[in-house]
Scaffold this motif. Structure first.
Motif, PDB file in Angstrom:
ATOM      1  N   SER A 255      26.276  27.158  41.064  1.00 26.85           N
ATOM      2  CA  SER A 255      26.402  28.448  40.301  1.00 26.85           C
ATOM      3  C   SER A 255      26.743  29.513  41.260  1.00 26.85           C
ATOM      4  N   MET A 256      26.606  29.319  42.724  1.00 27.81           N
ATOM      5  CA  MET A 256      27.218  30.210  43.611  1.00 27.81           C
ATOM      6  C   MET A 256      28.569  29.913  43.904  1.00 27.81           C
ATOM      7  N   ILE A 257      29.356  29.112  43.372  1.00 36.24           N
ATOM      8  CA  ILE A 257      30.582  28.629  43.492  1.00 36.24           C
ATOM      9  C   ILE A 257      31.466  29.766  42.644  1.00 36.24           C
ATOM     10  N   PRO A 258      31.232  29.868  41.338  1.00 33.96           N
ATOM     11  CA  PRO A 258      31.899  31.057  40.664  1.00 33.96           C
ATOM     12  C   PRO A 258      31.789  32.362  41.221  1.00 33.96           C
ATOM     13  N   CYS A 259      30.684  32.571  41.733  1.00 31.81           N
ATOM     14  CA  CYS A 259      30.405  34.000  42.463  1.00 31.81           C
ATOM     15  C   CYS A 259      31.390  34.029  43.563  1.00 31.81           C
ATOM     16  N   GLY A 260      31.262  33.089  44.528  1.00 35.16           N
ATOM     17  CA  GLY A 260      32.238  32.916  45.576  1.00 35.16           C
ATOM     18  C   GLY A 260      33.935  33.082  45.358  1.00 35.16           C
ATOM     19  N   SER A 261      34.081  32.265  44.254  1.00 40.81           N
ATOM     20  CA  SER A 261      35.463  32.216  43.774  1.00 40.81           C
ATOM     21  C   SER A 261      35.985  33.549  43.318  1.00 40.81           C
ATOM     22  N   SER A 262      34.867  34.163  42.449  1.00 43.77           N
ATOM     23  CA  SER A 262      35.434  35.455  41.782  1.00 43.77           C
ATOM     24  C   SER A 262      35.464  36.617  42.895  1.00 43.77           C
ATOM     25  N   LEU A 263      34.544  36.475  43.697  1.00 46.05           N
ATOM     26  CA  LEU A 263      34.745  37.457  44.950  1.00 46.05           C
ATOM     27  C   LEU A 263      35.945  37.326  45.684  1.00 46.05           C
ATOM     28  N   ALA A 264      36.331  36.124  45.913  1.00 53.23           N
ATOM     29  CA  ALA A 264      37.584  35.888  46.670  1.00 53.23           C
ATOM     30  C   ALA A 264      38.798  36.401  45.899  1.00 53.23           C
ATOM     31  N   LEU A 265      38.573  36.330  44.354  1.00 53.36           N
ATOM     32  CA  LEU A 265      39.597  36.720  43.494  1.00 53.36           C
ATOM     33  C   LEU A 265      40.146  38.296  43.767  1.00 53.36           C
ATOM     34  N   LEU A 266      38.826  39.031  43.676  1.00 56.70           N
ATOM     35  CA  LEU A 266      38.841  40.363  43.455  1.00 56.70           C
ATOM     36  C   LEU A 266      39.370  40.993  44.915  1.00 56.70           C
ATOM     37  N   VAL A 267      38.979  40.151  45.977  1.00 53.56           N
ATOM     38  CA  VAL A 267      39.590  40.797  47.446  1.00 53.56           C
ATOM     39  C   VAL A 267      40.932  40.536  47.170  1.00 53.56           C
ATOM     40  N   ARG A 268      41.574  39.527  46.881  1.00 52.49           N
ATOM     41  CA  ARG A 268      42.934  39.271  46.721  1.00 52.49           C
ATOM     42  C   ARG A 268      43.482  40.019  45.849  1.00 52.49           C
ATOM     43  N   ILE A 269      43.036  40.372  44.698  1.00 55.37           N
ATOM     44  CA  ILE A 269      43.749  41.069  43.790  1.00 55.37           C
ATOM     45  C   ILE A 269      43.966  42.813  44.379  1.00 55.37           C
ATOM     46  N   PHE A 270      42.734  43.150  44.727  1.00 56.94           N
ATOM     47  CA  PHE A 270      42.651  44.805  45.126  1.00 56.94           C
ATOM     48  C   PHE A 270      42.947  45.075  46.593  1.00 56.94           C
ATOM     49  N   PHE A 271      42.866  44.031  47.365  1.00 56.08           N
ATOM     50  CA  PHE A 271      43.269  44.509  48.885  1.00 56.08           C
ATOM     51  C   PHE A 271      44.310  43.524  49.470  1.00 56.08           C
ATOM     52  N   GLY A 272      44.926  42.475  48.611  1.00 55.76           N
ATOM     53  CA  GLY A 272      45.994  41.799  49.200  1.00 55.76           C
ATOM     54  C   GLY A 272      47.291  42.646  49.399  1.00 55.76           C
ATOM     55  N   SER A 273      48.102  42.063  50.332  1.00 55.28           N
ATOM     56  CA  SER A 273      49.457  42.415  50.490  1.00 55.28           C
ATOM     57  C   SER A 273      50.431  42.633  49.314  1.00 55.28           C
TER      58      SER A 273
END
Length: 329
Positions: free
Chosen positions: A195-213
């Motif tokens: 269950s922690m895998i979707p949380c980590g994946s979603s957090l990584a996507l949010l960081v990539r979407i809002f703070f990516g180059s």
């Protein structure tokens, strides 16, 4: 034996069961929850059956829709057990008829639940890979990765459910307290970790979407996965934690006497909510709800490209052209 209480808990908590039966409030709550579980299970069966039919026979499947297809299959199997058990309770309550449900179908319930947990985690990882490493994902990823992963996840879920069912007396008339506790703890730990895998994946996507180059648009597919993960965390996860920890924490029955029925109800809501999420996300466009066929709505929910006002093309429509563009770039 009442299937709403695991057999390993029944064997060790006779006094708890007596206190539970004498609690009038809990009895009324159980009756209400059983009616809600049966109603939601029937609705969920219809929704997941539609998803299975559309993805299985009416639509072109891609990497994500393969996982969604298998998730719908796991939810359908889980809700089938709940619907049958609801009918058994209704017939018994009104003394119309009574049919005995053997204990081994509970292994099927565990099997379906574990498979659903694995499919949600796999969908989240798949989406993260497609965003974080798009060139590798579209050009070097093996073609049948999704199908192979789904087969492995089904096999692992079956193995774990069989081990749990054998040691806890669900398959044969044999109960090993030590082995049952061990496998129950393993199953609970597995559910929590996965269950922690979707949380980590979603957090990584949010960081990539809002703070990516480079700015990455939020597509319908991302919204679909995000709502599916949230629904599981709020409604599906309590079932696994509550049921598999019952043998490890016997006092849980004293603190929450109706925890089995409550978590089962929440899990039915989770399994029934997924088709609603797909069709709802597919129907929303620019803050308006569109009335279209269910097939088109499901295609739009799987869409991995930003839509335009004049027309929308998703990954489910022509994925080969998108991969060609990625590889050429």
């Amino acid at each position: 034996m009442d299937l709403t209480t695991p057999s390993w808990s029944t064997a060790n908590t006779t006094m708890n069961d007596s206190d539970y039966i004498e609690n009038v409030f809990c009895i009324n709550m159980v009756n209400i929850l059983n009616i809600l579980i049966g109603t939601i299970a029937v609705v969920g069966l219809a929704g997941n059956a539609i998803v299975l039919w559309l993805l299985g026979f009416q639509m072109h499947r891609n990497a994500f829709s393969v996982y969604v297809l298998n998730l719908a299959g796991a939810d359908f199997l889980f809700l089938c057990f709940q619907a049958v058990y609801f009918l058994r309770n209704i017939f018994a309550q009104f003394h119309i008829s009574y049919f005995h449900i053997p204990i081994f179908p509970f292994t099927v319930l565990i099997f379906a639940y574990l498979a659903g947990v694995c499919m949600i985690a796999a969908i989240s990882v798949e989406r993260s890979l497609s965003v974080l490493w798009p060139i590798w994902y579209h050009c070097q990823r093996p073609r049948h990765t999704s199908s192979v992963m789904c087969a492995l996840l089904w096999a692992f879920s079956l193995l774990l459910s069989l081990l749990l069912g054998k040691s806890c007396g669900f398959l044969v008339n044999y109960y090993d307290s030590s082995s049952c506790r061990t496998y129950s703890f393993i199953a609970a730990a597995f559910v929590v970790v996965v269950s922690m895998i979707p949380c980590g994946s979603s957090l990584a996507l949010l960081v990539r979407i809002f703070f990516g180059s480079q700015r990455i648009p939020v597509t319908r597919l991302y919204v679909t996965i995000a709502f599916t993960v949230l629904a599981f965390l709020f409604f599906g996860l309590p079932f696994g934690i509550g049921w598999f920890f019952l043998d490890c924490v016997v006092e849980l029955h004293r603190i929450f006497p109706c925890i089995c029925e409550m978590t089962t109800f929440l899990s039915c809501v989770n399994s029934s909510a997924n088709p609603i999420i797909y069709f709802l996300v597919g129907s929303i466009r620019h803050h308006r709800l569109q009335r279209k066929t269910l097939k088109i709505l499901l295609q739009k929910a799987m869409q991995d490209t930003p839509g335009e006002e004049g027309g929308e093309t998703g990954s489910s429509g022509n994925p080969g052209d998108q991969e060609t563009v990625w590889c050429r770039s």
